[in-house]
Design a protein around this motif. Structure first.
Motif, PDB file in Angstrom:
ATOM      1  N   LYS A 183       0.819  -1.211   0.000  1.00 43.54           N
ATOM      2  CA  LYS A 183       0.000   0.000   0.000  1.00 43.54           C
ATOM      3  C   LYS A 183       0.855   1.263   0.000  1.00 43.54           C
ATOM      4  O   LYS A 183       0.390   2.338  -0.357  1.00 43.54           O
ATOM      5  N   PHE A 184       2.097   1.117   0.443  1.00 47.57           N
ATOM      6  CA  PHE A 184       3.017   2.256   0.478  1.00 47.57           C
ATOM      7  C   PHE A 184       4.134   2.099  -0.562  1.00 47.57           C
ATOM      8  O   PHE A 184       5.199   2.692  -0.427  1.00 47.57           O
ATOM      9  N   GLU A 185       3.852   1.253  -1.570  1.00 52.85           N
ATOM     10  CA  GLU A 185       4.761   1.038  -2.693  1.00 52.85           C
ATOM     11  C   GLU A 185       6.066   0.352  -2.284  1.00 52.85           C
ATOM     12  O   GLU A 185       7.108   0.553  -2.912  1.00 52.85           O
ATOM     13  N   ASP A 186       6.015  -0.464  -1.214  1.00 53.92           N
ATOM     14  CA  ASP A 186       7.155  -1.295  -0.851  1.00 53.92           C
ATOM     15  C   ASP A 186       7.112  -2.591  -1.649  1.00 53.92           C
ATOM     16  O   ASP A 186       6.066  -2.972  -2.193  1.00 53.92           O
ATOM     17  N   GLU A 187       8.233  -3.297  -1.678  1.00 52.12           N
ATOM     18  CA  GLU A 187       8.257  -4.629  -2.264  1.00 52.12           C
ATOM     19  C   GLU A 187       7.899  -5.642  -1.192  1.00 52.12           C
ATOM     20  O   GLU A 187       8.492  -5.666  -0.110  1.00 52.12           O
ATOM     21  N   VAL A 188       6.891  -6.470  -1.466  1.00 48.87           N
ATOM     22  CA  VAL A 188       6.536  -7.568  -0.580  1.00 48.87           C
ATOM     23  C   VAL A 188       7.268  -8.804  -1.076  1.00 48.87           C
ATOM     24  O   VAL A 188       6.997  -9.303  -2.164  1.00 48.87           O
ATOM     25  N   VAL A 189       8.200  -9.296  -0.317  1.00 47.24           N
ATOM     26  CA  VAL A 189       9.072 -10.374  -0.767  1.00 47.24           C
ATOM     27  C   VAL A 189       8.296 -11.674  -0.954  1.00 47.24           C
ATOM     28  O   VAL A 189       8.452 -12.368  -1.950  1.00 47.24           O
ATOM     29  N   VAL A 190       7.450 -12.016   0.015  1.00 44.10           N
ATOM     30  CA  VAL A 190       6.647 -13.235  -0.067  1.00 44.10           C
ATOM     31  C   VAL A 190       5.245 -12.924   0.414  1.00 44.10           C
ATOM     32  O   VAL A 190       5.069 -12.450   1.535  1.00 44.10           O
ATOM     33  N   HIS A 191       4.240 -13.177  -0.424  1.00 46.34           N
ATOM     34  CA  HIS A 191       2.854 -13.057   0.016  1.00 46.34           C
ATOM     35  C   HIS A 191       2.471 -14.296   0.809  1.00 46.34           C
ATOM     36  O   HIS A 191       3.032 -15.380   0.610  1.00 46.34           O
ATOM     37  N   LEU A 192       1.516 -14.146   1.707  1.00 48.96           N
ATOM     38  CA  LEU A 192       1.150 -15.246   2.592  1.00 48.96           C
ATOM     39  C   LEU A 192       0.669 -16.464   1.810  1.00 48.96           C
ATOM     40  O   LEU A 192       1.044 -17.601   2.107  1.00 48.96           O
ATOM     41  N   ASP A 193      -0.138 -16.268   0.769  1.00 50.80           N
ATOM     42  CA  ASP A 193      -0.612 -17.395  -0.035  1.00 50.80           C
ATOM     43  C   ASP A 193       0.545 -18.069  -0.766  1.00 50.80           C
ATOM     44  O   ASP A 193       0.591 -19.285  -0.892  1.00 50.80           O
ATOM     45  N   THR A 200       7.683  -8.597  -7.573  1.00 51.44           N
ATOM     46  CA  THR A 200       7.057  -7.292  -7.334  1.00 51.44           C
ATOM     47  C   THR A 200       5.732  -7.505  -6.624  1.00 51.44           C
ATOM     48  O   THR A 200       4.928  -8.333  -7.039  1.00 51.44           O
ATOM     49  N   ALA A 201       5.520  -6.746  -5.534  1.00 49.87           N
ATOM     50  CA  ALA A 201       4.316  -6.941  -4.738  1.00 49.87           C
ATOM     51  C   ALA A 201       3.093  -6.402  -5.466  1.00 49.87           C
ATOM     52  O   ALA A 201       3.149  -5.376  -6.116  1.00 49.87           O
ATOM     53  N   ILE A 202       1.962  -7.160  -5.373  1.00 52.75           N
ATOM     54  CA  ILE A 202       0.699  -6.757  -5.979  1.00 52.75           C
ATOM     55  C   ILE A 202      -0.372  -6.788  -4.902  1.00 52.75           C
ATOM     56  O   ILE A 202      -0.560  -7.795  -4.249  1.00 52.75           O
ATOM     57  N   CYS A 203      -1.054  -5.672  -4.708  1.00 57.53           N
ATOM     58  CA  CYS A 203      -2.108  -5.625  -3.697  1.00 57.53           C
ATOM     59  C   CYS A 203      -3.459  -5.798  -4.362  1.00 57.53           C
ATOM     60  O   CYS A 203      -3.823  -5.037  -5.225  1.00 57.53           O
ATOM     61  N   ALA A 204      -4.217  -6.860  -3.984  1.00 59.22           N
ATOM     62  CA  ALA A 204      -5.491  -7.137  -4.633  1.00 59.22           C
ATOM     63  C   ALA A 204      -6.618  -7.299  -3.625  1.00 59.22           C
ATOM     64  O   ALA A 204      -7.619  -7.947  -3.895  1.00 59.22           O
ATOM     65  N   VAL A 205      -6.450  -6.699  -2.424  1.00 58.04           N
ATOM     66  CA  VAL A 205      -7.466  -6.863  -1.393  1.00 58.04           C
ATOM     67  C   VAL A 205      -8.313  -5.597  -1.299  1.00 58.04           C
ATOM     68  O   VAL A 205      -7.781  -4.530  -1.094  1.00 58.04           O
ATOM     69  N   PHE A 206      -9.614  -5.713  -1.492  1.00 55.81           N
ATOM     70  CA  PHE A 206     -10.531  -4.586  -1.355  1.00 55.81           C
ATOM     71  C   PHE A 206     -11.633  -4.952  -0.360  1.00 55.81           C
ATOM     72  O   PHE A 206     -11.926  -6.118  -0.149  1.00 55.81           O
ATOM     73  N   SER A 207     -12.283  -3.947   0.208  1.00 56.25           N
ATOM     74  CA  SER A 207     -13.338  -4.211   1.184  1.00 56.25           C
ATOM     75  C   SER A 207     -14.584  -4.761   0.506  1.00 56.25           C
ATOM     76  O   SER A 207     -15.077  -4.173  -0.454  1.00 56.25           O
ATOM     77  N   LEU A 208     -15.101  -5.903   1.027  1.00 56.92           N
ATOM     78  CA  LEU A 208     -16.310  -6.490   0.465  1.00 56.92           C
ATOM     79  C   LEU A 208     -17.561  -5.726   0.895  1.00 56.92           C
ATOM     80  O   LEU A 208     -18.643  -5.917   0.363  1.00 56.92           O
ATOM     81  N   LEU A 209     -17.383  -4.853   1.871  1.00 51.97           N
ATOM     82  CA  LEU A 209     -18.544  -4.141   2.397  1.00 51.97           C
ATOM     83  C   LEU A 209     -18.560  -2.670   1.979  1.00 51.97           C
ATOM     84  O   LEU A 209     -19.119  -1.828   2.654  1.00 51.97           O
ATOM     85  N   THR A 210     -17.919  -2.348   0.881  1.00 53.31           N
ATOM     86  CA  THR A 210     -17.831  -0.948   0.460  1.00 53.31           C
ATOM     87  C   THR A 210     -19.201  -0.308   0.278  1.00 53.31           C
ATOM     88  O   THR A 210     -19.491   0.761   0.826  1.00 53.31           O
ATOM     89  N   GLU A 211     -20.043  -0.964  -0.498  1.00 52.61           N
ATOM     90  CA  GLU A 211     -21.343  -0.379  -0.794  1.00 52.61           C
ATOM     91  C   GLU A 211     -22.189  -0.233   0.460  1.00 52.61           C
ATOM     92  O   GLU A 211     -22.911   0.755   0.637  1.00 52.61           O
TER      93      GLU A 211
END
Length: 516
Positions: A451-461, A476-487
């Motif tokens: 989220k702060f443009e750091d490199e995530v070396v290993v994702h948990l999955d 290269t780290a990829i952030c793909a988590v969004f809130s399911l309750l946005t609406e």
């Protein structure tokens, strides 16, 4: 010792080639450890808020506040403790970073126990203020350190709930926690940073083991992720100058400061420290002042329980922003009620003013209190987490001093208008949060870096799929988590616009969706 038992004690290096699904769960030992750690929150709560009732005691007033300079003395008492807290927040980082989290806890415990005894036996006001200032140093250490420790041992899917218990513990605060706080485990992330991998693994395995996950797949995955991330971060510089010179770390620092800038601008410590006095200004006697203060604390506790329960589902940023607006709205109503009814015999108006304090306590507790501690402690990388939380808690104490030191004099001179000083700052900072703070709910501490443009070396999955960590070190780290309750939350916020819009305030900018 058998080969199997030796294998169990060794930290895992990589996973087998066959992917192993991670079972997200929360073990009993993890919860118990968090609860023990949460006892540390009692220390700050008791040492800080004990003064609220003391200021209303006739014996204390007669001994220390009867020389015609009561407002100045109260300002010194409140400011001294918070100033000490600021110092404690600064020195805890080098203590916990170099000597470990438990040594930091022991240091705070010793300081608080000794100074609490000195305060209780004070015969001069200078003696009392001095002891209270030093006591603030111990309290500053523990309030800064505890959420760091909690965030480092909590699984990501319920980190908000578990770390949020820090704020719940603060509401419950009691001085004996300074002794029990010595029962912490070492933080596994700190141990990995020291190269003590087997010790870290044993703690992770113990914390995350459950009947639903007998093979400790979650512990294995987290160990692989922590080890890879910490090994990369060990080569990075540290220190506050480095933080403010580095864009992605400076962003974190701004977020940490902004959270407590808004948090203190809600009036939390001004109200918490002066609840009996504020109720007294409405014309109530000592007994009712103290009784109402208890009710206010219960309201805050109820709010904290709600906050810890919903923040992982709703998200951190939405709760903080909604809390800033709603607390401001209630303070505006409180100010208006005090303008027209304080000093009168209109019981309806006076009861409404008291009720607003209770409503404010529930709103602050359910939106800001728990989230603030969680957010500031989780956004920092492991090698800078103590430094980062220090920045946040120095802001906590700094802004608390700014609002609390003049509070007694301000209420005597400008009265209800002092609320508008806090409200004006709170609204502006809540708006800024929507554009500055990224959402962090349900991400591991390592993955929050994306989220702060750091490199995530290993994702948990990825850690459970047996991938070659030498390749993952360059991913290269990829952030793909969004809130399911946005609406749902958007709909909720739109409904809440009724209150602030009555006062001509705008609750959400056009890109509220993008702030998730």
């Amino acid at each position: 010792m058998s080969e199997d038992s030796q294998t169990q004690q060794k930290a895992p290096e990589v996973f087998p080639d066959t992917p192993i699904p991670i079972k997200h769960h929360t073990s009993l030992i993890n919860v118990v450890t968090i609860m023990v750690a949460g006892i540390g929150g009692f220390v700050f709560a008791y040492t800080n808020n004990a003064i609220a009732g003391t200021l209303a005691q006739t014996s204390f007033i007669a001994k220390f506040l009867s020389d015609g300079n009561a407002a100045s003395v109260i300002g010194g008492i409140l400011g001294g403790f918070l100033g000490g807290g600021l110092i404690g927040a600064v020195i805890q980082a080098p203590i916990s970073q170099h000597f470990g989290r438990r040594i930091a806890t022991a240091t705070a415990a010793i300081i608080i126990i000794i100074t609490a005894a000195v305060q209780a036996g004070s015969v001069y006001i200078a003696m009392f203020i001095t002891a209270r200032t030093v006591c603030g140093i111990g309290a500053g250490i523990v309030i800064t350190y505890v959420p760091v420790y909690m965030s480092e041992i909590s699984p990501p899917h319920v980190r908000g709930l578990l770390v949020g218990s820090h704020a719940i513990s603060i509401v419950f605060g009691y001085i004996t926690s300074s002794i029990l706080a010595l029962a912490f485990h070492f933080s596994p992330r700190w141990l990995v940073g020291q190269g003590r991998y087997d010790e870290a693994w044993k703690i992770l395995e113990r914390l995350h083991w459950s009947k639903g996950d007998p093979n400790a797949t979650l512990a294995h995955a987290e160990m692989v992720q922590i080890k890879a991330q910490v090994n990369v971060e060990k080569s990075l510089p540290t220190g506050y100058i480095y933080i403010f010179k580095t864009p992605h770390l400076r962003h974190r620092a701004i977020c940490s400061i902004l959270v407590w800038f808004m948090g203190q601008s809600t009036g939390i410590l001004v109200i918490a420290n002066l609840t009996p006095t504020l109720f007294g200004a409405l014309g109530y006697g000592t007994v009712l002042q103290l009784a109402f203060a208890i009710v206010w604390t219960v309201c805050a506790l109820i709010g904290c329980i709600i906050n810890a329960s919903i923040m992982d589902r709703v998200g951190r940023v939405k709760l903080l922003v909604a809390g800033g607006y709603l607390c401001s709205a209630v303070l505006i109503i409180e100010a208006v009620l005090q303008k027209y009814y304080a000093g009168t015999t209109n019981q309806s108006g006076l009861k409404a003013a008291v009720a607003m304090y209770f409503i404010w306590g529930i709103i602050y507790g359910s939106t800001v209190d728990c989230v603030a501690y969680v957010y500031v402690s989780e956004i920092w990388p492991t090698h800078l987490r103590s430094h980062g939380n220090t920045i946040g808690l120095v802001s906590f104490f700094g802004f608390a001093i700014a609002y609390n030191c003049p509070s007694s004099t301000a209420f005597e001179t400008i009265g209800w208008k002092y609320y508008f000083v806090m409200v004006s700052v709170c609204i502006v900072s809540a708006i800024a949060m929507l554009y500055v703070l990224p959402e962090t709910a349900k991400l591991t501490l390592e993955e929050i870096g994306a989220k702060f443009e750091d490199e995530v070396v290993v994702h948990l999955d990825e850690a459970s799929e047996g991938r070659d960590t030498s390749v993952l070190l360059h991913a290269t780290a990829i952030c793909a988590v969004f809130s399911l309750l946005t609406e749902f939350m958007l709909m909720f916020v739109r409904e809440l616009r009724i209150i602030p819009e009555y006062f001509g305030l705008r609750l959400s900018p056009p890109n509220l969706k993008d702030s998730v």
